[in-house]
Motif scaffolding. Structure first.
Motif, PDB file in Angstrom:
ATOM      1  N   LEU A  35      -1.551  -0.779  -5.200  1.00 58.93           N
ATOM      2  CA  LEU A  35      -2.882  -0.909  -4.602  1.00 58.93           C
ATOM      3  C   LEU A  35      -3.535  -2.246  -4.922  1.00 58.93           C
ATOM      4  N   GLU A  54     -10.816   3.415  -1.248  1.00 57.87           N
ATOM      5  CA  GLU A  54     -10.975   4.870  -1.407  1.00 57.87           C
ATOM      6  C   GLU A  54      -9.935   5.414  -2.386  1.00 57.87           C
ATOM      7  N   GLU A  55      -8.690   4.990  -2.196  1.00 57.45           N
ATOM      8  CA  GLU A  55      -7.613   5.493  -3.054  1.00 57.45           C
ATOM      9  C   GLU A  55      -7.753   4.990  -4.488  1.00 57.45           C
ATOM     10  N   HIS A 107       0.846  -1.196   0.000  1.00 60.17           N
ATOM     11  CA  HIS A 107       0.000   0.000   0.000  1.00 60.17           C
ATOM     12  C   HIS A 107       0.885   1.251   0.000  1.00 60.17           C
TER      13      HIS A 107
END
Length: 323
Positions: free
Chosen positions: A283, A312-313, A278
């Protein structure tokens, strides 16, 4: 070599397969073994672990019931992971408390139920996973009354839990006392958590120095100590926001082992891998690892949170919300 000899082809061999992430091999071997030797409780316990590792908690529950049926005394120290695995921490804690008060529980049983964090998800680990840090430490204090003449293991468990909940100074005090002990076992246990205590205090340089010393010990004693040295290096690298160094240390660590299956060392290995990826911006890999953690360890609440952050990212808020 001796498949019909239960003293040789027994549970310790199957446990070794599981601890080395050979889940399919472990499952096939222990399933065959329990069919031939249905009255060996610890083999059923390893079969339960294999089902959990393969993402099948319902069959794991069947195997766990068989453990209790075959040998109620063994069941008190069995992995007993079903409720944790399906994400019900309250029920998992309640279940373990019943074991603690069972009429057939010995002082040794109560000691491990109250203190084991690294190797089995007993009461300190379950309370830690639920965010009940004060209760996790209280269990360890209660477990101290059952230590007997060998305090090293208790000190190790207390030191590693104190480090995990951010009380590095207290953990380091324990480690420094253990280092002065004439018994080699006490000193080796101290080095397993001293570096993590230093990281918890913000002293990542000190942690790296400890890791270097542990690597030197490993050259004389065996690679199991290098597992702990690499783990300290990874912990320090993550604290310093250095994902490349963390991934290098974790890769070397995982070549040795992932930690005993069902204990927090095992859970935290995947945790650190996911965090490092992360942090490095990988991701997709972070998502894969968190999902893998939750397939096996559904009670690992922090992984839900971190997976939500990853989503979210990724711009996937609808996937983040449930986590």
């Amino acid at each position: 070599l001796y498949p019909d000899d239960p003293s040789i082809g027994g549970a310790s061999y199957f446990q070794t397969l599981v601890d080395n992430v050979r889940y399919e091999d472990g499952y096939k071997a222990v399933k065959s073994f329990t069919e031939r030797y249905p009255d060996i409780a610890d083999a059923w316990d390893v079969l339960a672990m294999c089902y959990l590792a393969l993402g099948d908690p319902d069959n794991a529950a069947v195997a766990e019931r068989k453990v209790r049926e075959v040998d109620p005394t063994w069941a008190l120290s069995a992995s007993n992971s079903y409720w944790y695995n399906v994400g019900d921490l309250d029920k998992a804690i309640e279940f373990r408390k019943k074991d603690l008060s069972a009429d057939n529980a010995t002082d040794a049983d109560r000691f491990y139920l109250l203190t084991d964090f690294t190797h089995n998800r007993h009461l300190p680990a379950l309370n830690f996973e639920a965010g009940r840090y004060t209760e996790a430490l209280r269990c360890l204090e209660e477990g101290r009354t059952y230590v007997g003449g060998d305090p090293s293991y208790w000190q190790y468990q207390m030191g590693i839990v104190l480090s995990a909940v951010g009380q590095g100074e207290r953990a380091l005090e324990i480690a420094l006392r253990m280092e002065k002990n004439d018994e080699i076992r006490s000193r080796l246990f101290a080095y397993r958590f001293k570096g993590h205590a230093q990281v918890a205090m913000g002293d990542t340089e000190g942690a790296r120095a400890t890791a270097k010393h542990v690597h030197e010990l490993a050259r004389r004693i065996g690679p199991f100590m290098s597992f702990h040295a690499y783990r300290i290096e990874a912990d320090a690298a993550l604290a310093d926001n250095d994902p490349d160094a963390a991934l290098t240390a974790l890769d070397a660590m995982c070549r040795i082992n992932y930690g005993p299956f069902a204990g927090m060392l095992h859970v935290n290995t995947y945790d650190m891998l996911a965090r490092a990826h992360h942090m490095a911006g990988h991701l997709d890999e972070a998502e894969r690892l968190h999902k893998k953690i939750l397939l096996i360890f559904g009670g690992h609440a922090i992984s839900h949170y971190e997976l939500g952050i990853v989503y979210e990212e990724m711009g996937r808020p609808e996937d983040a919300v449930p986590h």
